[in-house]
Write an enzyme that holds these catalytic residues in place. Structure first.
Site, PDB file in Angstrom:
ATOM      1  N   ASP A 161      -5.497   2.398   6.347  1.00  0.00           N
ATOM      2  CA  ASP A 161      -4.467   2.857   7.289  1.00  0.00           C
ATOM      3  C   ASP A 161      -3.076   2.480   6.777  1.00  0.00           C
ATOM      4  OD1 ASP A 161      -6.655   3.553   9.065  1.00  0.00           O
ATOM      5  OD2 ASP A 161      -6.880   1.403   9.284  1.00  0.00           O
ATOM      6  N   HIS A 189      -9.034  -0.453  13.701  1.00  0.00           N
ATOM      7  CA  HIS A 189      -9.166   0.670  12.752  1.00  0.00           C
ATOM      8  C   HIS A 189      -9.751   1.846  13.542  1.00  0.00           C
ATOM      9  CE1 HIS A 189     -10.091   3.205   9.411  1.00  0.00           C
ATOM     10  NE2 HIS A 189     -11.364   3.217   9.757  1.00  0.00           N
TER      11      HIS A 189
HETATM   12  P1  NAX Z   1     -22.809   6.398   3.493  1.00  0.00           P
HETATM   13  O1  NAX Z   1     -23.661   6.848   4.632  1.00  0.00           O
HETATM   14  O2  NAX Z   1     -22.557   7.307   2.350  1.00  0.00           O
HETATM   15  O3  NAX Z   1     -23.392   5.049   2.889  1.00  0.00           O
HETATM   16  C1  NAX Z   1     -23.789   3.985   3.689  1.00  0.00           C
HETATM   17  C2  NAX Z   1     -24.899   3.288   2.950  1.00  0.00           C
HETATM   18  O4  NAX Z   1     -25.192   2.083   3.673  1.00  0.00           O
HETATM   19  C3  NAX Z   1     -26.197   4.094   2.859  1.00  0.00           C
HETATM   20  O5  NAX Z   1     -26.598   4.164   1.525  1.00  0.00           O
HETATM   21  C4  NAX Z   1     -27.174   3.300   3.732  1.00  0.00           C
HETATM   22  O6  NAX Z   1     -28.503   3.351   3.228  1.00  0.00           O
HETATM   23  C5  NAX Z   1     -26.591   1.907   3.613  1.00  0.00           C
HETATM   24  N1  NAX Z   1     -26.945   0.999   4.717  1.00  0.00           N
HETATM   25  C6  NAX Z   1     -27.088   1.275   6.031  1.00  0.00           C
HETATM   26  N2  NAX Z   1     -27.456   0.183   6.703  1.00  0.00           N
HETATM   27  C7  NAX Z   1     -27.524  -0.819   5.798  1.00  0.00           C
HETATM   28  C8  NAX Z   1     -27.869  -2.191   5.883  1.00  0.00           C
HETATM   29  N3  NAX Z   1     -28.217  -2.756   7.041  1.00  0.00           N
HETATM   30  N4  NAX Z   1     -27.825  -2.926   4.750  1.00  0.00           N
HETATM   31  C9  NAX Z   1     -27.498  -2.378   3.580  1.00  0.00           C
HETATM   32  N5  NAX Z   1     -27.179  -1.069   3.426  1.00  0.00           N
HETATM   33  C10 NAX Z   1     -27.183  -0.318   4.528  1.00  0.00           C
HETATM   34  O7  NAX Z   1     -21.439   5.928   4.168  1.00  0.00           O
HETATM   35  P2  NAX Z   1     -20.027   5.647   3.474  1.00  0.00           P
HETATM   36  O8  NAX Z   1     -19.253   6.900   3.434  1.00  0.00           O
HETATM   37  O9  NAX Z   1     -20.236   4.885   2.228  1.00  0.00           O
HETATM   38  O10 NAX Z   1     -19.336   4.730   4.602  1.00  0.00           O
HETATM   39  C11 NAX Z   1     -19.801   3.426   4.887  1.00  0.00           C
HETATM   40  C12 NAX Z   1     -19.127   2.876   6.129  1.00  0.00           C
HETATM   41  O11 NAX Z   1     -17.720   2.791   5.947  1.00  0.00           O
HETATM   42  C13 NAX Z   1     -19.331   3.729   7.400  1.00  0.00           C
HETATM   43  O12 NAX Z   1     -19.612   2.867   8.484  1.00  0.00           O
HETATM   44  C14 NAX Z   1     -17.971   4.359   7.602  1.00  0.00           C
HETATM   45  O13 NAX Z   1     -17.723   4.674   8.959  1.00  0.00           O
HETATM   46  C15 NAX Z   1     -17.058   3.240   7.124  1.00  0.00           C
HETATM   47  N6  NAX Z   1     -15.674   3.585   6.800  1.00  0.00           N
HETATM   48  C16 NAX Z   1     -14.734   2.669   7.082  1.00  0.00           C
HETATM   49  C17 NAX Z   1     -13.410   2.864   6.773  1.00  0.00           C
HETATM   50  C18 NAX Z   1     -12.382   1.827   7.085  1.00  0.00           C
HETATM   51  O14 NAX Z   1     -11.197   2.054   6.809  1.00  0.00           O
HETATM   52  N7  NAX Z   1     -12.722   0.666   7.652  1.00  0.00           N
HETATM   53  C19 NAX Z   1     -12.958   4.129   6.133  1.00  0.00           C
HETATM   54  C20 NAX Z   1     -14.026   4.873   5.472  1.00  0.00           C
HETATM   55  C21 NAX Z   1     -15.375   4.856   6.143  1.00  0.00           C
HETATM   56  O15 NAX Z   1     -15.403   5.875   7.109  1.00  0.00           O
END
Ligand code: NAX
Length: 327
Positions: A161, A189
């Protein structure tokens, strides 16, 4: 040669993971002479572990001189064992028709477990950066599980952000983004966050003297930054990944680099009118690698106070939704 830093990354086979790991391994996070060991966690599902294997093969194929080891695991104890930094990226995405409260509760469970394991097996200097959404509240949940590690070791990312706001300011003022400083994000966020334009500077001058358009600063700018994630999904068909990974590199790099002034979501302790027990985006100054202090006493006008009150209200509501999960 320096002792390697052990960096645990959860969700390592996801979108952000794919944009992140190569940057860490090439030295963008901890510097060009700091070796690292990557400790990568994925869910115990064949597809995810296979994808992780592929990512690790690619990391090998880069022959990064600083990368001294890769751990691939579905066991949190292995991923967080002796970790100096834990980047908590993995989380469940919000599905169609899913309420925010359900997302909070589903993801909250992940952060209870991970908070406990990190506290038990992480290195004595272990620090945590939460990205998985809802990041501020997930961070609060993880921190609440810790008995050994103090609350200030747990931070959540609002750097994306900050970076988004900086670029919007630069474009509006027709300057380079490097000319913009003191960009602080207050609060959650989420679209409720406050981009504190009244504190920002352009080439050392108050930004409001360069961009006089108060209506834009209070309205469109807040909206553009707050809803940028949604705009990216609409355009790209999936959520921000490379920019989120880049922001996490900046978040940890600047927490590792004394003198840096930046926005980090930390336990508020009541600063700037936030509830003391929520994790809110605040201006911080890094004082030693991994150690920071909240910059206090920055002026807030009535508009800033009302924006902070609104984002604080949302954080308090999120905390109430997950209160049974907090220790
Ligand atoms: P993806 O769905 O591409 O990847 C997430 C990965 O996490 C998957 O491979 C899944 O198998 C794995 N996973 C799920 N639960 C798990 C656990 N308990 N232990 C280990 N691995 C686990 O998502 P991606 O685009 O990489 O985003 C990840 C997270 O970042 C999401 O929650 C998303 O909302 C968040 N974001 C946060 C942002 C921020 O500024 N704070 C911005 C970007 C993003 O949206």
């Amino acid at each position: 040669m320096k002792k390697p830093i052990r960096v645990a990354v959860t969700g390592a086979a996801g979108q952000i993971g794919y944009a992140l790991l190569f940057r860490i391994a090439e030295g963008a996070m901890f510097g060009p002479d700091q070796p690292v060991i990557l400790q990568l966690l994925e869910v115990p599902v064949e597809k995810a572990m296979k994808a992780l294997e592929g990512v690790a093969m690619e990391l090998d194929d880069c022959a990064f001189p600083l990368l001294q080891g890769i751990v691939q695991t579905s066991k949190p104890e292995e991923a967080f064992g002796d970790a100096n930094w834990c980047c908590l990226v993995g989380a469940k995405p919000r599905g169609p028709g899913m309420e925010r409260a359900d997302l909070l509760k589903d993801n909250g469970k992940i952060f209870i477990g991970q908070g406990q394991v990190i506290d038990r097996v992480g290195a004595s200097d272990c620090r945590v950066a939460v990205v998985g959404n809802p990041a501020n509240t997930n961070c609060m949940i993880a921190a609440s599980q810790a008995k050994r590690l103090p609350a200030d070791r747990f931070t959540a990312m609002v750097r994306l952000d900050q970076n988004r706001a900086a670029t919007q300011f630069a474009k509006k003022a027709n300057v380079q983004v490097k000319d913009v400083s003191d960009v602080f994000i207050f609060g959650n966020h989420s679209p409720s966050m406050f981009s504190a334009f009244h504190l920002a500077k352009i080439n050392g001058k108050p930004l409001t003297q360069v961009i006089g358009h108060q209506e834009w600063l209070r309205g469109e700018l807040q909206e553009t930054v707050g809803k940028r994630g949604g705009a990216i999904i609409a355009a790209r068909g999936s959520s921000s990944a490379a920019s989120a990974a880049n922001a996490l590199v900046d978040h940890v790099h600047d927490l590792f680099t004394p003198g840096k002034i930046h926005s980090v979501a930390v336990k508020s302790n009541g600063d700037y009118g936030f509830d003391p027990d929520v994790w809110a985006g605040l201006p911080v100054k890094t004082i030693a690698p991994g150690q920071y202090e909240v910059i206090k006493g920055l002026p807030l006008d009535d508009f800033a106070k009302s924006k902070i009150a609104a984002t604080n209200k949302e954080l308090v509501e999120e905390r109430n939704t997950v209160k049974d999960m907090l220790k």
